[in-house]
Write a protein that holds these residues in place. Sequence first.
Motif, PDB file in Angstrom:
ATOM      1  N   LYS A 115      36.406  35.599  56.207  1.00 56.18           N
ATOM      2  CA  LYS A 115      35.480  35.212  57.282  1.00 56.18           C
ATOM      3  C   LYS A 115      34.217  36.071  57.245  1.00 56.18           C
ATOM      4  O   LYS A 115      33.093  35.552  57.338  1.00 56.18           O
ATOM      5  CB  LYS A 115      36.186  35.364  58.629  1.00 56.18           C
ATOM      6  N   ILE A 137      31.871  35.221  54.245  1.00 57.51           N
ATOM      7  CA  ILE A 137      31.132  33.968  54.443  1.00 57.51           C
ATOM      8  C   ILE A 137      29.993  34.167  55.440  1.00 57.51           C
ATOM      9  O   ILE A 137      28.871  33.683  55.241  1.00 57.51           O
ATOM     10  CB  ILE A 137      32.092  32.860  54.917  1.00 57.51           C
ATOM     11  N   GLU A 184      26.854  35.641  54.019  1.00 64.18           N
ATOM     12  CA  GLU A 184      26.025  34.691  53.276  1.00 64.18           C
ATOM     13  C   GLU A 184      25.360  33.681  54.209  1.00 64.18           C
ATOM     14  O   GLU A 184      24.226  33.268  53.977  1.00 64.18           O
ATOM     15  CB  GLU A 184      26.890  33.961  52.246  1.00 64.18           C
ATOM     16  N   TYR A 202      33.932  29.749  62.298  1.00 65.81           N
ATOM     17  CA  TYR A 202      35.316  29.864  61.847  1.00 65.81           C
ATOM     18  C   TYR A 202      36.234  29.463  62.989  1.00 65.81           C
ATOM     19  O   TYR A 202      36.140  30.007  64.088  1.00 65.81           O
ATOM     20  CB  TYR A 202      35.612  31.305  61.416  1.00 65.81           C
TER      21      TYR A 202
END
Length: 430
Positions: A9, A12, A15, A21
């Motif tokens: 999590k 990601i 980025e 999530y």
Amino acid sequence: MRGELNDLKTKILREQPCAYYVHCFVHQLQLALVVVAKKNIDIASFFATANNVVNHVGASCKRRNSLRGQLQEELMIAFENDCLITGRGLNQETSLKRAGDTRWNSHYGTLISIISMFSSVVHVLQMVIDDNPNESAGEANTLMRVILTFEFVFHLFLMKVILGLTNDLSQALQRKDQEIVNVMALVKSCKKKLYWMRNNGFDVLVDEVSSFCEKHHIDVPNMEEAFILPGRSRRYAQIKTNRHHYRVKLFIYVIDEQITELEDRFNEVNTELLICMACLSPKDSFVAFDKPKLLRLAQFYPQDFSDEDRLALEDQLEIYIHYVCSSSDFSQLEGIGDLAKKMVETRMHQVFNYVYLLITLSLVLSVATASVERAFSVMNIVKGPLRNKMGDQWLSDSLLVYIERDIFACIENEAIMLRFQNMKPRRGQL
């Protein structure tokens, strides 16, 4: 996966900060229920005692047979006294249910079985005590002293009610075909029922517990008398009544912890996000379509939708819903994935580019379900210690067959053999 430092999590979000999530609903409920047992020492002790009772009574065939025999004898007495409701499927032979740590709502079945078979359980424990004095008899004596108290019965009925309120939600979350809107409505209903119980349910619970105690000859304390903690001198006891202890220290505390956990794990952001996403569903001729909610969904992604884009999306949604509802190509679609494929096939993704962007954002939103959790569990079954060198393709094929075994069970063996026979030339006929 959801760790704050270096897990999936976090990587990601580094980025793409606008990514969302959504943890598995079943697992979230599981964690919310576990917190209740871990944060309160009295409830933790109660569950330890309940598990010990189940293990001790079911430790041998002799005890299990004695439990069934005693239960059957009580049913016969109730039948002779015309106190038993009879009918098809009623009064079946049963035993104490064991609880599982991986599914905390299984404790609900355990508590139900202890309540319904309480006198039979006491009879078996007394049989073990009278049998012969040994270590097992000593443990049975300790357990019987604990369960024949008002405090144990109060914990028993309190946790039965709380787990009963979340049981329907737990069963719904484990379904493969769960609808997001229905799930969110069930979570909201569960919270409301817990709030109502917190404000209005204590006296009803005490009456139910007192009635059960009188039936099984267990002393019921006066709720207005001073509460004395067992093992402590009255001289050093805090001045509080039994009502204050059972209502504030146990009843309200446990329910507040449960509500807090549900609020934290099923937060409003994820709830609103999923409800808005469900409005894209093409099922039943786009009956779930809701323009304000879809515009709200675009607001969750400010990097993809500017203010001008959202204004264009508002006008585009009007034409989009009119087109898809009147077109036969979009009439038999079931999910958002099917909708995306059909838009690409008909090149409508270029016409309704903003709507298609919403669809793609919804598809990449990782919503874990019970089916995903089961798939991970199946990997431990298929790729075990004896098959630890299995390749990715073989593992994928084996998992597909195992997970979708209900579908493969409907396929005839002859069809499978013919499929393999036609894959390549073979020397012999399968």
